[in-house]
Scaffold this motif. Structure first.
Motif, PDB file in Angstrom:
ATOM      1  N   VAL A   7       0.870  -1.172   0.000  1.00  0.00           N
ATOM      2  CA  VAL A   7       0.000   0.000   0.000  1.00  0.00           C
ATOM      3  C   VAL A   7       0.913   1.230   0.000  1.00  0.00           C
ATOM      4  CG1 VAL A   7      -1.749   1.301   1.262  1.00  0.00           C
ATOM      5  CG2 VAL A   7      -1.805  -1.207   1.260  1.00  0.00           C
ATOM      6  N   VAL A   8       0.889   1.982  -1.085  1.00  0.00           N
ATOM      7  CA  VAL A   8       1.747   3.165  -1.205  1.00  0.00           C
ATOM      8  C   VAL A   8       1.008   4.357  -0.595  1.00  0.00           C
ATOM      9  CG1 VAL A   8       2.960   4.708  -2.773  1.00  0.00           C
ATOM     10  CG2 VAL A   8       2.885   2.246  -3.253  1.00  0.00           C
ATOM     11  N   LEU A   9       1.539   4.871   0.496  1.00  0.00           N
ATOM     12  CA  LEU A   9       0.913   6.001   1.171  1.00  0.00           C
ATOM     13  C   LEU A   9       1.425   7.341   0.661  1.00  0.00           C
ATOM     14  CD1 LEU A   9       0.783   4.730   4.873  1.00  0.00           C
ATOM     15  CD2 LEU A   9      -1.036   4.733   3.155  1.00  0.00           C
ATOM     16  N   PHE A  10       2.637   7.359   0.117  1.00  0.00           N
ATOM     17  CA  PHE A  10       3.140   8.599  -0.484  1.00  0.00           C
ATOM     18  C   PHE A  10       4.285   8.277  -1.430  1.00  0.00           C
ATOM     19  CE2 PHE A  10       5.880  12.462  -0.386  1.00  0.00           C
ATOM     20  CZ  PHE A  10       5.000  13.293  -1.069  1.00  0.00           C
ATOM     21  N   ASP A  11       4.104   8.680  -2.697  1.00  0.00           N
ATOM     22  CA  ASP A  11       5.149   8.482  -3.698  1.00  0.00           C
ATOM     23  C   ASP A  11       5.576   9.791  -4.344  1.00  0.00           C
ATOM     24  OD1 ASP A  11       2.986   9.103  -5.282  1.00  0.00           O
ATOM     25  OD2 ASP A  11       2.941   7.188  -6.364  1.00  0.00           O
ATOM     26  N   GLY A  12       5.222  10.916  -3.715  1.00  0.00           N
ATOM     27  CA  GLY A  12       5.634  12.216  -4.227  1.00  0.00           C
ATOM     28  C   GLY A  12       4.634  12.879  -5.150  1.00  0.00           C
ATOM     29  N   LYS A  13       3.541  12.182  -5.479  1.00  0.00           N
ATOM     30  CA  LYS A  13       2.592  12.729  -6.448  1.00  0.00           C
ATOM     31  C   LYS A  13       1.497  13.568  -5.796  1.00  0.00           C
ATOM     32  CE  LYS A  13       3.390   8.899  -9.655  1.00  0.00           C
ATOM     33  NZ  LYS A  13       2.771   7.720 -10.338  1.00  0.00           N
ATOM     34  N   HIS A  66      -0.562  17.615   3.162  1.00  0.00           N
ATOM     35  CA  HIS A  66      -0.162  18.728   2.309  1.00  0.00           C
ATOM     36  C   HIS A  66       1.318  18.625   1.967  1.00  0.00           C
ATOM     37  CE1 HIS A  66       0.316  19.923   6.530  1.00  0.00           C
ATOM     38  NE2 HIS A  66       1.303  20.705   6.148  1.00  0.00           N
ATOM     39  N   LEU A  67       1.650  19.106   0.766  1.00  0.00           N
ATOM     40  CA  LEU A  67       3.019  19.074   0.263  1.00  0.00           C
ATOM     41  C   LEU A  67       3.613  20.474   0.290  1.00  0.00           C
ATOM     42  CD1 LEU A  67       2.564  16.798  -2.891  1.00  0.00           C
ATOM     43  CD2 LEU A  67       2.726  16.130  -0.496  1.00  0.00           C
ATOM     44  N   ASP A  68       4.944  20.544   0.411  1.00  0.00           N
ATOM     45  CA  ASP A  68       5.599  21.841   0.292  1.00  0.00           C
ATOM     46  C   ASP A  68       5.978  22.079  -1.168  1.00  0.00           C
ATOM     47  OD1 ASP A  68       7.839  20.281  -0.193  1.00  0.00           O
ATOM     48  OD2 ASP A  68       9.087  21.250   1.330  1.00  0.00           O
ATOM     49  N   ASP A  69       6.695  23.145  -1.438  1.00  0.00           N
ATOM     50  CA  ASP A  69       7.047  23.501  -2.810  1.00  0.00           C
ATOM     51  C   ASP A  69       7.956  22.466  -3.467  1.00  0.00           C
ATOM     52  OD1 ASP A  69       5.554  25.794  -2.538  1.00  0.00           O
ATOM     53  OD2 ASP A  69       7.276  27.079  -2.039  1.00  0.00           O
TER      54      ASP A  69
END
Length: 267
Positions: free
Chosen positions: A90-96, A105-108
Motif C-alpha cells: 500500500v503506497v501512502l506517499f510516492d511524491g505525487k 499537504h506538500l511543500d514547494d
C-alpha cells in the motif's frame, strides 16, 4: 569519528572506539573533547597528549608520538534509502499527492509535511518511511526537529535531530519514553534518513482483555535498533489500545520535518 559544531556553545569532537555508530563502534567508548577556533581551524587538546586539528573537511590527529592520522569527512547513506515498494504494498506517499492522508499537504519541493494521519488503518504490517530533519543550531532538547512515526496511532517511534547525542528513549529512534535505541543511528540534519519497521499488533481475548503486547522491530538507517521489543502500552499522546486497526501518524510538533517514499506491506 564524529565532529559536531554548534553555534554559541563549546565546540566538541566525539571520539568513538572502533568506528561510527552501527559501523564498528563498540557502543561504549566515547570521549568528547572541547576545541577552540583558530581562524579557519578548530584545535582540540585532550588527555594522553591527544591533539587534533579540524580544517577543510579533514581532521588530523596525534596521540603522544603516534600520528598524525588523517580522517576525511564521511557522508553516510541508509542502505534502504529509495527502497521500492514490493508488489502488493500500500503506497501512502510516492511524491505525487497527499490523497492517502487526512490534512495531508506538500511543500514547494513536493515533500509531505508532518502533522497528518493516514486515511487507511492497519493491523500487522511492515512500514518503510523516509524523513528529513531541519538544521536548528539554537534548538535544544525536543525543539530539534521534533516529530514521530506513530504505529496504529498508539505507539511513537521518535523523530528528532539527535546526531551525536547519547541515544535516549526520547531521542531519535526511541520508542518514546519506553525504550532507547540499541545504538544512536541518527544522521546529521538535512540528510535523508529511513525507518523500516515490522509491527505486530497487540492481541485481545473475546472479552477485550489484552493477552499479548504489541511487538516492533525497528531499523534506523538500515541498522536494527529495537529487536522484537514488546510495547507494554501507548506512548505519550497515543490512542488507547484496542483490537481494532489504526492509522499511521506522522506527528507534527511545529517543526519543519518532511517525509517521502512511504509504503506499507500488510501481513
Amino acid at each position: 569519528m564524529l565532529a559536531s559544531v554548534v553555534l554559541n556553545v563549546p565546540l566538541l569532537v566525539g571520539v568513538l572506539k572502533g568506528g561510527l555508530p552501527g559501523a564498528g563502534w563498540d557502543k561504549e567508548t566515547k570521549n568528547e573533547i572541547e576545541g577552540k577556533r583558530d581562524g579557519e581551524k578548530i584545535i582540540f587538546a585532550g588527555k594522553d597528549d591527544f591533539k587534533a586539528e579540524l580544517a577543510g573537511g579533514k581532521i588530523n590527529i596525534t596521540i603522544g608520538t603516534s600520528g598524525p592520522f588523517t580522517m576525511a569527512k564521511t557522508s553516510r547513506t541508509s542502505p534502504t534509502l529509495g527502497a521500492k515498494p514490493p508488489a502488493g504494498a500500500v503506497v501512502l506517499f510516492d511524491g505525487k499527492n497527499a490523497d492517502e492522508w487526512n490534512d495531508g499537504h506538500l511543500d514547494d519541493r513536493g515533500l509531505l509535511a508532518a502533522g497528518i494521519t493516514s486515511k487507511r488503518k492497519f493491523q500487522n504490517f511492515s512500514l518503510h518511511a523516509e524523513f528529513l530533519l531541519p538544521f536548528k543550531p539554537l534548538g535544544r532538547g525536543q525543539d530539534r526537529g521534533n516529530s514521530g512515526v506513530y504505529l496504529q496511532d498508539r505507539y511513537e517511534v521518535q523523530v528528532l535531530d539527535s546526531f551525536g547525542l547519547k541515544g535516549e528513549n526520547n531521542e531519535c529512534g526511541g520508542i518514546y519514553t519506553k525504550a532507547k535505541p540499541a545504538v544512536n543511528m541518527c544522521f546529521p540534519p538535512l540528510v535523508w534518513q529511513t525507518y523500516d519497521i515490522d509491527y505486530e499488533a497487540a492481541k485481545f481475548d473475546a472479552d477485550g482483555k489484552k493477552t499479548k503486547n504489541a511487538v516492533a522491530t525497528v531499523k534506523h538507517n538500515g541498522v536494527i535498533i529495537h529487536d522484537r521489543f514488546e510495547i507494554n502500552g501507548p506512548t505519550g499522546g497515543g490512542k488507547p489500545e484496542a483490537p481494532t486497526p489504526g492509522p499511521i501518524q506522522l506527528q507534527g510538533h511545529g517543526n519543519p520535518v518532511f517525509y517521502r517514499n512511504i509504503w506499507v506491506v500488510e501481513k
